[in-house]
Design an enzyme around this catalytic site. Structure first.
Site, PDB file in Angstrom:
ATOM      1  N   CYS A 175     -50.886  38.248  29.182  1.00  0.00           N
ATOM      2  CA  CYS A 175     -50.481  38.146  27.782  1.00  0.00           C
ATOM      3  C   CYS A 175     -51.630  37.589  26.932  1.00  0.00           C
ATOM      4  O   CYS A 175     -52.193  36.549  27.271  1.00  0.00           O
ATOM      5  CB  CYS A 175     -49.250  37.250  27.667  1.00  0.00           C
ATOM      6  SG  CYS A 175     -48.769  36.975  25.957  1.00  0.00           S
ATOM      7  N   CYS A 209     -44.316  40.434  28.343  1.00  0.00           N
ATOM      8  CA  CYS A 209     -44.711  39.093  28.739  1.00  0.00           C
ATOM      9  C   CYS A 209     -43.415  38.366  29.104  1.00  0.00           C
ATOM     10  O   CYS A 209     -42.534  38.217  28.267  1.00  0.00           O
ATOM     11  CB  CYS A 209     -45.406  38.377  27.590  1.00  0.00           C
ATOM     12  SG  CYS A 209     -45.526  36.610  27.913  1.00  0.00           S
ATOM     13  N   CYS A 218     -50.419  33.936  25.642  1.00  0.00           N
ATOM     14  CA  CYS A 218     -50.133  32.764  26.487  1.00  0.00           C
ATOM     15  C   CYS A 218     -50.722  32.879  27.886  1.00  0.00           C
ATOM     16  O   CYS A 218     -50.609  31.952  28.684  1.00  0.00           O
ATOM     17  CB  CYS A 218     -48.630  32.525  26.567  1.00  0.00           C
ATOM     18  SG  CYS A 218     -47.788  33.754  27.579  1.00  0.00           S
ATOM     19  N   ARG A 261     -26.304  73.401  13.318  1.00  0.00           N
ATOM     20  CA  ARG A 261     -26.906  74.703  13.560  1.00  0.00           C
ATOM     21  C   ARG A 261     -26.694  75.153  15.004  1.00  0.00           C
ATOM     22  O   ARG A 261     -26.425  76.321  15.260  1.00  0.00           O
ATOM     23  CB  ARG A 261     -28.400  74.625  13.249  1.00  0.00           C
ATOM     24  CG  ARG A 261     -29.118  75.904  13.480  1.00  0.00           C
ATOM     25  CD  ARG A 261     -30.547  75.835  12.969  1.00  0.00           C
ATOM     26  NE  ARG A 261     -31.153  77.126  13.050  1.00  0.00           N
ATOM     27  CZ  ARG A 261     -31.721  77.612  14.142  1.00  0.00           C
ATOM     28  NH1 ARG A 261     -31.759  76.904  15.230  1.00  0.00           N
ATOM     29  NH2 ARG A 261     -32.254  78.826  14.135  1.00  0.00           N
ATOM     30  N   ASP A 305     -20.299  48.566  -8.808  1.00  0.00           N
ATOM     31  CA  ASP A 305     -19.900  48.708  -7.409  1.00  0.00           C
ATOM     32  C   ASP A 305     -18.603  47.946  -7.171  1.00  0.00           C
ATOM     33  O   ASP A 305     -17.723  48.384  -6.442  1.00  0.00           O
ATOM     34  CB  ASP A 305     -20.974  48.126  -6.475  1.00  0.00           C
ATOM     35  CG  ASP A 305     -22.220  48.986  -6.480  1.00  0.00           C
ATOM     36  OD1 ASP A 305     -22.221  50.007  -7.200  1.00  0.00           O
ATOM     37  OD2 ASP A 305     -23.185  48.622  -5.782  1.00  0.00           O
ATOM     38  N   ASP A 347     -36.910  67.643   5.559  1.00  0.00           N
ATOM     39  CA  ASP A 347     -37.091  67.445   6.994  1.00  0.00           C
ATOM     40  C   ASP A 347     -35.903  66.665   7.545  1.00  0.00           C
ATOM     41  O   ASP A 347     -35.925  65.447   7.651  1.00  0.00           O
ATOM     42  CB  ASP A 347     -38.398  66.675   7.224  1.00  0.00           C
ATOM     43  CG  ASP A 347     -38.879  66.821   8.647  1.00  0.00           C
ATOM     44  OD1 ASP A 347     -38.280  67.613   9.387  1.00  0.00           O
ATOM     45  OD2 ASP A 347     -39.852  66.145   9.009  1.00  0.00           O
ATOM     46  N   LYS A 391     -38.961  71.863   1.551  1.00  0.00           N
ATOM     47  CA  LYS A 391     -38.395  72.041   2.894  1.00  0.00           C
ATOM     48  C   LYS A 391     -38.059  70.654   3.420  1.00  0.00           C
ATOM     49  O   LYS A 391     -38.914  69.921   3.899  1.00  0.00           O
ATOM     50  CB  LYS A 391     -39.398  72.750   3.808  1.00  0.00           C
ATOM     51  CG  LYS A 391     -38.788  73.156   5.125  1.00  0.00           C
ATOM     52  CD  LYS A 391     -39.700  74.122   5.867  1.00  0.00           C
ATOM     53  CE  LYS A 391     -39.055  74.693   7.117  1.00  0.00           C
ATOM     54  NZ  LYS A 391     -38.601  73.723   8.066  1.00  0.00           N
ATOM     55  N   CYS A 397     -44.266  31.371  25.283  1.00  0.00           N
ATOM     56  CA  CYS A 397     -45.211  32.271  24.616  1.00  0.00           C
ATOM     57  C   CYS A 397     -44.982  32.176  23.092  1.00  0.00           C
ATOM     58  O   CYS A 397     -43.908  32.533  22.594  1.00  0.00           O
ATOM     59  CB  CYS A 397     -44.979  33.683  25.140  1.00  0.00           C
ATOM     60  SG  CYS A 397     -46.058  34.905  24.406  1.00  0.00           S
ATOM     61  N   LYS A 410     -38.452  81.810  -1.486  1.00  0.00           N
ATOM     62  CA  LYS A 410     -37.373  82.789  -1.312  1.00  0.00           C
ATOM     63  C   LYS A 410     -37.445  83.848  -2.399  1.00  0.00           C
ATOM     64  O   LYS A 410     -37.820  83.536  -3.536  1.00  0.00           O
ATOM     65  CB  LYS A 410     -36.002  82.098  -1.412  1.00  0.00           C
ATOM     66  CG  LYS A 410     -35.810  80.987  -0.403  1.00  0.00           C
ATOM     67  CD  LYS A 410     -34.517  80.210  -0.628  1.00  0.00           C
ATOM     68  CE  LYS A 410     -34.443  79.100   0.407  1.00  0.00           C
ATOM     69  NZ  LYS A 410     -33.276  78.230   0.228  1.00  0.00           N
TER      70      LYS A 410
END
Ligand code: IVH
Length: 672
Positions: free
Chosen positions: A411, A429, A414, A137, A34, A118, A116, A435, A293
């Site tokens: 909460c 809260c 607390c 699209r 890299d 996603d 397929k 808290c 296909k």
């Protein structure tokens, strides 16, 4: 270096970098480190900025983004982008195959099966081997031009390999968020106190439509290609078409990994489907089914299409995996920002390859809408989301004595009464400073690597210190003494020494890191840097008005309001004062400063897309010459530097206020 030498070196670097890109992102077989890659890229960047006229339109330096798209142009697809009809069972696939045979009589039909993916569909146009356009699209007829963003996706070639490609063609595929990158993004958002993204698909789609291509580059989207449209295909079938595309440098589904397969019968198709139904969770990206296909192009042509979808292809959709299990108890989690999340504690159940014990119930409205009760049998699904969710209740199994769930009002940690802001689904809260999970969460953020980076201190130690009553807020860390910490479990002399050294060293962290560490909502790393650069000291920042804050480039109302709210709290002022007393940096170090005073005192609004330099380079040049970048046009703006596609409302505002609108060339002339 003279121009000819520069040209030769630019050409050579461009070619080399392209080759490395292909090996790394398409073939997954990197051939240099890299670091070496970055060095070559840097060299090319420097040469291109010294000789902009020699830079290639599709140079590898364009991959890092920088162009801003104010508004995505519309583009009508040369070939409409259709959808696929769906099927859910072997019967439906058999019926589809039988229908095909009516048109394709007495001929073998070969099927190709693919995953397929996603994600988001993309249509790429190449002319003379170079990427010229990338369009979403949209409604299938007309999409949006997102070329600047797509250029940042490293697995999409900007210039094709070899010369055996059609001179003009369209290739389509799916842009997706690799799961590993998506999880890392959410982790970062969590650390920054930002809301998490729900699923990779929507996030990929949102990213692709982001106006800032630099952000798109950072997200590291990926793309697999699945169909080629050319006036004249060079091969007779889809499978060979993809093989060709791979030779031109595209990332297509590798057969070796079974991402693509061939079959001559419905049984063969079903074998591929069952394999992936079982193994799909091992993939590094999400799929929601299999696409089948017809392989031969001439058969595809004879089959044609209906109004919406081709007859030669069909999608098999996996059932969202669901399990039915008992909801034992509803508990509540309190996050670092005080947000309350209800959690379903389940009877452990196997779902999509992992045992699920807990699932999200989102918020009070969701529990009410589905009438989810403790003791119910509930359906748990892993849809697009990473965290499983409860999607429904099996009412036939509801115990006779069941009672509707009553959402908490206070909460759980607390005892403070919860609030719910208008328009928000989540309860909060409000006890930020008392808290425990909020304090501990903020403290974990404070010490984290990107914030104060305190060596020798991790979340477990924070927990221990908290339990021992030694922590009230971040400032208490700097009051710790060896004798306080030594009695704690697993705390030897060496670890205490390391911890104290880490705390001392953190006092040298620059102001931007300290500001980020404070954990002000929406003030992530980048925003913290911007604010420190602009306001220089915490006093100036604390005194800034809403108008002054939003005048800073890229700071909007939401961030500005949050900063103001933070400093308005007396308790926060106290913490800042204590941290300052402890010796933390609350002033920006003098930066190198501008190298010329050509634009001193002048403020610029830079907007639109530029041709010779990126927007960020222009902004850097303004600052290097003593000028200032501001975010929005006001009476005080001296110049509006307008690139292509600058929004009409901005132009009008500049004209109304009589502010000079200058072009990229005017600006270049100005500083030369
Ligand atoms: S072929 C005529 N192959 O699924 C349409 N589509 O509902 C040709 N998709 O919008 C599409 N993976 O974005 C094809 N291997 C694959 C696919 C795939 C995902 C998406 C595509 C399309 C949608 C169709």
């Amino acid at each position: 270096m003279n121009t000819e030498q520069a040209r030769a070196r630019i050409d050579q670097l461009t070619e080399e970098l392209r080759e490395h890109n292909h090996k790394y992102y398409v073939l997954n077989t990197p051939s240099i480190s890299d670091y070496d890659f970055d060095m070559l890229l840097k060299e090319l960047e420097q040469l291109e900025s010294a000789h902009p006229e020699l830079a290639h339109e599709n140079s590898p330096t364009k991959r890092v983004g920088g162009d801003i798209t104010e508004k995505f142009e519309k583009y009508t697809h040369r070939y409409p982008m259709l959808s696929l009809s769906n099927s859910y069972s072997k019967e439906e696939i058999s019926e589809w195959a039988a229908r095909l045979e009516k048109t394709i009589e007495n001929e073998e039909v070969e099927f190709v099966m693919e995953l397929k993916y996603d994600g988001v569909a993309i249509s790429l146009t190449y002319e003379n081997g170079e990427l010229v356009r990338a369009v979403t699209r949209g409604d299938g007829e007309t999409g949006e031009v997102v070329t600047a963003n797509v250029r940042t996706i490293r697995s999409i070639p900007l210039k094709l390999k070899g010369d055996a490609w059609p001179s003009s063609f369209v290739i389509r595929g799916e842009i997706f968020f690799p799961l590993e990158k998506f999880e890392a993004l959410n982790k970062q958002r969590e650390a920054d106190g930002l809301e998490l993204y729900a699923n990779p698909r929507n996030t990929a789609s949102g990213t692709l439509k982001n106006q800032d291509s630099k952000l798109v580059a950072e997200r590291q989207l990926d793309c697999l290609l699945y169909s080629i449209y050319a006036p004249e295909q060079l091969v007779t079938n889809h499978y060979d078409g993809l093989t060709h595309a791979s030779e031109w440098g595209f990332k297509v589904p590798p057969a070796a990994k079974k991402y693509i397969g061939k079959a001559n019968s419905v049984d063969g198709i079903m074998e591929f489907i069952s394999y992936w139904d079982e193994h799909r969770h091992q993939l590094p990206f999400e799929i929601d089914g299999i696409v089948i296909k017809v392989n031969q192009y001439d058969q595809q042509e004879r089959l044609g299409m209906t109004a919406k979808s081709p007859r030669w292809a069909i999608a098999y959709k996996f059932k969202a995996e669901a399990a039915l299990t008992r909801l034992n108890e509803i508990t509540y989690q309190v996050g670092r920002t005080g947000a309350i999340t209800p959690v379903a504690n389940l009877e452990p159940v196997l779902l999509a390859g992992t045992t699920v014990k807990r699932a999200s119930l989102h918020n009070a409205d969701q529990i009410k809408k589905l009438d989810i009760r403790e003791g119910d049998y509930v359906y748990v699904e892993k849809g697009g989301e990473i965290i499983p969710k409860v999607t429904g209740v099996e009412l036939s199994k509801r115990p006779a004595d069941s009672k509707p769930h009553v959402y908490i009002t206070h909460c759980p940690e607390c005892g403070t009464e919860l609030i719910r802001k208008e328009g928000e689904a989540q309860h909060y809260c409000p006890n930020e400073t008392g808290c425990p999970p909020q304090i501990k969460g903020r403290m974990e953020h404070f010490i984290s690597r990107k914030a104060m980076n305190i060596d020798g201190l991790g979340p477990e130690t924070i927990d221990q210190l908290w339990e021992a009553g030694l922590l009230k807020n971040a400032a208490s860390l700097y009051q710790l003494k060896a004798e306080d910490v030594l009695p704690l479990e697993r705390m030897g002399e060496r670890s205490v020494e390391k911890l104290l050294e880490g705390l001392t060293a953190s006092k040298e962290r620059p102001f931007a890191k300290v500001l980020f560490a404070l954990g002000i909502r929406y003030v992530g790393e980048t925003v913290a840097k911007k604010l420190t650069k602009e306001f220089k000291t915490i006093d100036a920042l604390q005194a800034a008005s809403l108008e002054e804050l939003v005048a800073v480039d890229e700071i909007g109302d939401r961030i500005a309001e949050s900063v103001i709210e933070y400093f308005a709290e007396e308790k926060n002022q106290e913490i800042v004062a204590l941290l300052r007393e402890a010796g933390l940096q609350f002033e920006a170090e003098e930066s190198e400063g501008p190298t010329s005073a050509l634009l001193e005192g002048k403020s610029f609004v830079v907007s639109g897309v530029f041709t010779q330099y990126s927007r960020n380079e222009i902004k850097a040049a303004i600052e290097a010459n003593g000028g200032k970048n501001v975010g929005s046009i006001s009476k005080k703006t001296d110049y509006v530097l307008a690139g292509d596609k600058m929004g009409p409302s901005k132009l009008k505002k500049a004209e109304d206020l009589g502010i000079p609108i200058i072009s990229e060339q005017d600006f270049i002339d100005m500083i030369n």
